[in-house]
Design a protein around this motif. Structure first.
Motif, short mmCIF file in Angstrom:
data_model
loop_
_atom_site.label_atom_id
_atom_site.label_comp_id
_atom_site.label_asym_id
_atom_site.label_seq_id
_atom_site.Cartn_x
_atom_site.Cartn_y
_atom_site.Cartn_z
N THR A 12 59.30 11.78 -18.10
CA THR A 12 58.49 10.46 -18.75
C THR A 12 58.69 9.46 -19.96
OG1 THR A 12 56.47 11.92 -19.50
CG2 THR A 12 56.75 10.84 -17.03
N THR A 64 51.33 13.53 -18.58
CA THR A 64 51.37 12.02 -17.52
C THR A 64 52.29 11.09 -18.74
OG1 THR A 64 49.67 10.73 -19.88
CG2 THR A 64 48.64 11.60 -17.75
N GLY A 65 52.85 11.47 -19.03
CA GLY A 65 54.15 10.94 -20.50
C GLY A 65 53.50 9.71 -21.33
N LEU A 90 61.20 4.54 -23.48
CA LEU A 90 60.60 4.59 -22.11
C LEU A 90 61.18 3.67 -21.31
CD1 LEU A 90 58.50 5.85 -20.06
CD2 LEU A 90 57.10 3.96 -19.64
N GLU A 94 60.70 4.58 -15.51
CA GLU A 94 60.11 6.57 -16.38
C GLU A 94 58.85 6.91 -15.88
OE1 GLU A 94 62.86 8.67 -18.51
OE2 GLU A 94 64.36 8.01 -17.41
N ALA A 95 58.16 5.12 -16.05
CA ALA A 95 56.24 5.77 -16.19
C ALA A 95 55.87 6.65 -15.47
CB ALA A 95 56.14 4.44 -16.65
N ILE A 96 55.27 7.04 -15.22
CA ILE A 96 54.77 8.28 -13.88
C ILE A 96 54.07 7.10 -12.94
CG2 ILE A 96 51.65 8.29 -15.05
CD1 ILE A 96 54.20 11.09 -13.67
N GLN A 99 57.05 5.79 -11.31
CA GLN A 99 57.17 7.30 -10.74
C GLN A 99 57.82 7.57 -9.09
OE1 GLN A 99 60.06 9.72 -12.48
NE2 GLN A 99 59.77 9.35 -15.03
#
Length: 273
Positions: A12, A64-65, A90, A94-96, A99
């Motif tokens: 993330t 959570t990134g 980021l 790629e943010a949770i 994804q």
């Protein structure tokens, strides 16, 4: 358990830090990891991993990134103090939550979100998954964060129902304490205090095999193989004891993988137990 457990390893984004963050022994300066009086040219980029556990009894997210807001204004999102030591990167997709979209999963489908600890690169994306049924961190970690330590910022969980979980005496971990998510020891949050007061490690096990998700207990294999401490530590002795325990566990029969959140050698993949 006859049914399989699946673990998705996500990246993330990345975090830009001083080399003394993963390994404090690269400098004699005890605060080198903060980046204070250190050249920005030294900074390295490390992955920020998060993990989705597809369990027969529910969906569990570990950490959570980064939040998507770091793409717009990192200082506003993180605060200048946190941004000084950690730079966020980021890429799109790629943010949770982005994804999850690829997997057809919505945040409200999550039964649990567990934070191994509350440092910025682990808690930044909380708002993206606030519709999860339960969002939790250890009681000790939440209490430490509420005392105003400079390494924490409650801006990431404002408006989020962040619940504490309590460790119980068990046969797991360097301090013999853990939290059993489903009551069958298949997913355990294990007390590995040292990096922070309430840091947890996640153990997932099934059919004689297990995976350890170390969070920031170690930053790479060298951390536990060579007992190299990270820069940010709350208690060095506890950190050493934790790394020795991870080292011992990594050599056990049935150990499939030991994964550190910021290990550049780890690539996104899926594990089945």
């Amino acid at each position: 358990m006859e049914k399989k457990i699946k673990i998705h390893v996500f990246h993330t984004g990345e975090v830009g830090v001083d080399p003394a963050v993963p390994f404090r022994d690269v400098s004699r300066n005890p605060i080198a990891y903060t980046g204070l009086f250190r050249s920005k040219k030294r900074r390295i980029l490390l992955p920020v991993s998060a993990y989705l556990i597809e369990h027969p009894k529910g969906l569990v997210l570990i950490d959570t990134g980064w939040h998507r807001d770091v793409r717009i204004d990192q200082i506003k999102h993180m605060s200048w103090k946190l941004n000084f030591a950690s730079k966020a990167r980021l890429p799109e997709g790629e943010a949770i939550d982005e994804q999850f979209g690829k997997l057809g999963i919505k945040p409200r489908d999550l039964d649990y979100v567990f934070l191994t600890h509350l440092d910025v690169d682990h808690a930044s994306g909380l708002e993206l998954v606030k519709e999860a049924k339960h969002i939790m961190t250890s009681k000790e970690e939440l209490e430490a964060a509420q005392k105003g330590d400079i390494r924490y910022s409650d801006r990431f969980w404002n408006g989020v129902n962040l619940e504490p979980f309590e460790m119980k005496v068990s046969s797991y971990g360097p301090f013999g304490r853990s939290y059993d998510v489903f009551g069958d020891e298949s997913v355990l949050l294990i007390d590995v205090a040292g990096h922070t007061k309430g840091t947890s490690l996640v153990m997932v096990q099934n059919q004689g095999q297990f995976v350890l998700l170390t969070g920031d207990t170690g930053y790479a294999k060298e951390s536990w193989e060579e007992l190299r401490l990270p820069g940010p530590v709350d208690d060095k002795e506890k950190m050493r004891k934790t790394l020795k325990w991870v080292q011992e566990m990594s050599k056990k029969e049935g150990c499939v993988e030991v994964l550190a959140t910021h290990d550049p050698e780890v690539i996104p993949h899926v594990i089945e137990l």
